[in-house]
Design an enzyme around this catalytic site. Structure first.
Site, short mmCIF file in Angstrom:
data_model
loop_
_atom_site.label_atom_id
_atom_site.label_comp_id
_atom_site.label_asym_id
_atom_site.label_seq_id
_atom_site.Cartn_x
_atom_site.Cartn_y
_atom_site.Cartn_z
N PHE A 19 -0.91 16.21 3.95
CA PHE A 19 -1.29 15.59 2.68
C PHE A 19 -0.07 15.56 1.78
O PHE A 19 0.53 16.60 1.49
CB PHE A 19 -2.45 16.32 2.03
CG PHE A 19 -3.11 15.49 0.97
CD1 PHE A 19 -4.06 14.54 1.31
CD2 PHE A 19 -2.75 15.63 -0.37
CE1 PHE A 19 -4.64 13.73 0.33
CE2 PHE A 19 -3.33 14.82 -1.35
CZ PHE A 19 -4.28 13.87 -1.00
N ASP A 38 -3.54 5.59 6.29
CA ASP A 38 -4.02 6.86 6.86
C ASP A 38 -5.01 6.52 7.98
O ASP A 38 -4.59 6.22 9.09
CB ASP A 38 -4.66 7.63 5.69
CG ASP A 38 -5.01 9.06 6.02
OD1 ASP A 38 -4.27 9.69 6.79
OD2 ASP A 38 -6.03 9.56 5.52
N GLU A 80 0.85 -1.19 0.00
CA GLU A 80 0.00 0.00 0.00
C GLU A 80 0.89 1.24 0.00
O GLU A 80 2.02 1.20 0.49
CB GLU A 80 -0.90 -0.08 1.25
CG GLU A 80 -1.69 1.14 1.62
CD GLU A 80 -2.78 1.53 0.63
OE1 GLU A 80 -2.47 1.60 -0.57
OE2 GLU A 80 -3.90 1.81 1.07
N ASP A 81 0.39 2.34 -0.54
CA ASP A 81 1.18 3.57 -0.53
C ASP A 81 1.17 4.22 0.86
O ASP A 81 2.22 4.46 1.44
CB ASP A 81 0.73 4.55 -1.62
CG ASP A 81 -0.77 4.89 -1.58
OD1 ASP A 81 -1.50 4.30 -0.75
OD2 ASP A 81 -1.20 5.75 -2.36
N ARG A 88 1.91 12.35 -9.38
CA ARG A 88 2.35 10.97 -9.13
C ARG A 88 3.78 10.73 -9.62
O ARG A 88 4.48 9.87 -9.13
CB ARG A 88 1.45 9.96 -9.87
CG ARG A 88 0.08 9.79 -9.30
CD ARG A 88 -0.57 8.55 -9.92
NE ARG A 88 -2.02 8.56 -9.80
CZ ARG A 88 -2.68 8.12 -8.73
NH1 ARG A 88 -2.04 7.64 -7.69
NH2 ARG A 88 -4.00 8.15 -8.71
P1 IMP Z 1 -7.11 5.04 4.58
O1 IMP Z 1 -8.17 4.07 4.15
O2 IMP Z 1 -7.69 6.25 5.26
O3 IMP Z 1 -5.99 4.43 5.39
O4 IMP Z 1 -6.52 5.66 3.29
C1 IMP Z 1 -5.63 5.07 2.52
C2 IMP Z 1 -5.63 5.69 1.15
O5 IMP Z 1 -5.90 7.09 1.16
C3 IMP Z 1 -4.26 5.56 0.57
O6 IMP Z 1 -4.16 4.40 -0.19
C4 IMP Z 1 -4.13 6.78 -0.29
O7 IMP Z 1 -4.57 6.47 -1.60
C5 IMP Z 1 -5.06 7.78 0.29
N1 IMP Z 1 -4.30 8.81 1.03
C6 IMP Z 1 -4.12 8.90 2.36
N2 IMP Z 1 -3.36 9.94 2.70
C7 IMP Z 1 -3.00 10.51 1.53
C8 IMP Z 1 -2.14 11.62 1.20
O8 IMP Z 1 -1.55 12.30 2.06
N3 IMP Z 1 -2.00 11.88 -0.13
C9 IMP Z 1 -2.62 11.17 -1.11
N4 IMP Z 1 -3.40 10.12 -0.85
C10 IMP Z 1 -3.59 9.80 0.46
MG MG Z 2 -4.57 4.34 -2.28
#
Ligand code: IMP
Ligand code: MG
Length: 179
Positions: free
Chosen positions: A154, A105, A101-102, A167
Site C-alpha cells: 500500500f 490495482d 490514473e494513479d 497526498r
Molecule cells: P482498482 O480499481 O483496484 O484498480 O483500484 C484503483 C484505485 O484504488 C486507485 O485509483 C487508487 O485510488 C486506489 N489504490 C490502489 N492501490 C492503492 C494504494 O496502494 N494506495 C492508495 N490507493 C490505492
Molecule cells: Mg483512485
C-alpha cells in the site's frame, strides 16, 4: 488491529518520478503528434499531481478534464463496485483522449472507466497509469503507458493517499504499520 500508527518507507524518489514523467510525456506526445487537441482526463483525486506534471511536459495542445470514481473510503481494501461520482465536463466524441490514473490495482476502476469513455466514441482513447500492481489484478487490463511497476504494497505520496493523508509527499512511499 490499530491502523493509526504507521511509517512511510520511501519507494520511489521525487527525482525518479520527475525523470519518468519526462520520458512518458515524450512518448505520449510522439504518439499523439499532429492531434488538434488531446483531452487529458485525470481520475480524481489521486492523479492530480501526476497530471499536473505530465501536462506541463506535453508538447501538444491539451484540454484538462477530471472524473471521480468511488474509492476505498478509509480502508486499504479494494471495492469491486465502481461508481462515477463526478463525470467529465467536455464532449469526447471524435476526440483524442488520454485517461490518467494513479494506480492500477485490481483493474476494476480502469476497466469501468475505459468502457464508459469508449461508449462515447472518442477517436483514440489511451491510458496512462503512474503505478501498476500487476500481482493484484482481477480484471485483464493494462494501461498503455505505465510509470512504475510496484509490488503488492500500500503506497502513498505524489497525490496518493491513505485515509486522505500523505497526498502532498513529493515521493512515493510504502505504508508500514507499527504497534
Ligand atoms: P482498482 O480499481 O483496484 O484498480 O483500484 C484503483 C484505485 O484504488 C486507485 O485509483 C487508487 O485510488 C486506489 N489504490 C490502489 N492501490 C492503492 C494504494 O496502494 N494506495 C492508495 N490507493 C490505492
Ligand atoms: Mg483512485
Amino acid at each position: 488491529m490499530d491502523h493509526s500508527n504507521y511509517v512511510i518507507d520511501e519507494m520511489i524518489s521525487a527525482k525518479s518520478i520527475a525523470a519518468r514523467v519526462e520520458t512518458l510525456a515524450k512518448e505520449i506526445s510522439e504518439y499523439f503528434a499532429g492531434t488538434d487537441k488531446l483531452i487529458v482526463v485525470g481520475l480524481l483525486r489521486g492523479s492530480f499531481m501526476f497530471i499536473a506534471d505530465l501536462a506541463r511536459e506535453f508538447d501538444l495542445p491539451v484540454e484538462i478534464d477530471f472524473m471521480e470514481t468511488s474509492s476505498y473510503g478509509n480502508s486499504t481494501e479494494s471495492s469491486r463496485e465502481v461508481r462515477i461520482l463526478k463525470d467529465i465536463r467536455g464532449e469526447i466524441e471524435g476526440r483524442d483522449v488520454l485517461l490518467v490514473e494513479d494506480i492500477v490495482d485490481t483493474g476494476h476502476t480502469l476497466n469501468h472507466v475505459v468502457k464508459l469513455l469508449q461508449s462515447r466514441n472518442p477517436k483514440r482513447l489511451k491510458t496512462c497509469a503512474l503505478l501498476d500492481k500487476p500481482s493484484r489484478r482481477e480484471v485483464d487490463i493494462k494501461a498503455d503507458w505505465i510509470g512504475f511497476e510496484i509490488p503488492d504494497k500500500f503506497v502513498v505520496g505524489y497525490g496518493i493517499d491513505y485515509a486522505q493523508r500523505n497526498r502532498n509527499l513529493p515521493h512515493i512511499g510504502a505504508v508500514r504499520f507499527i504497534e
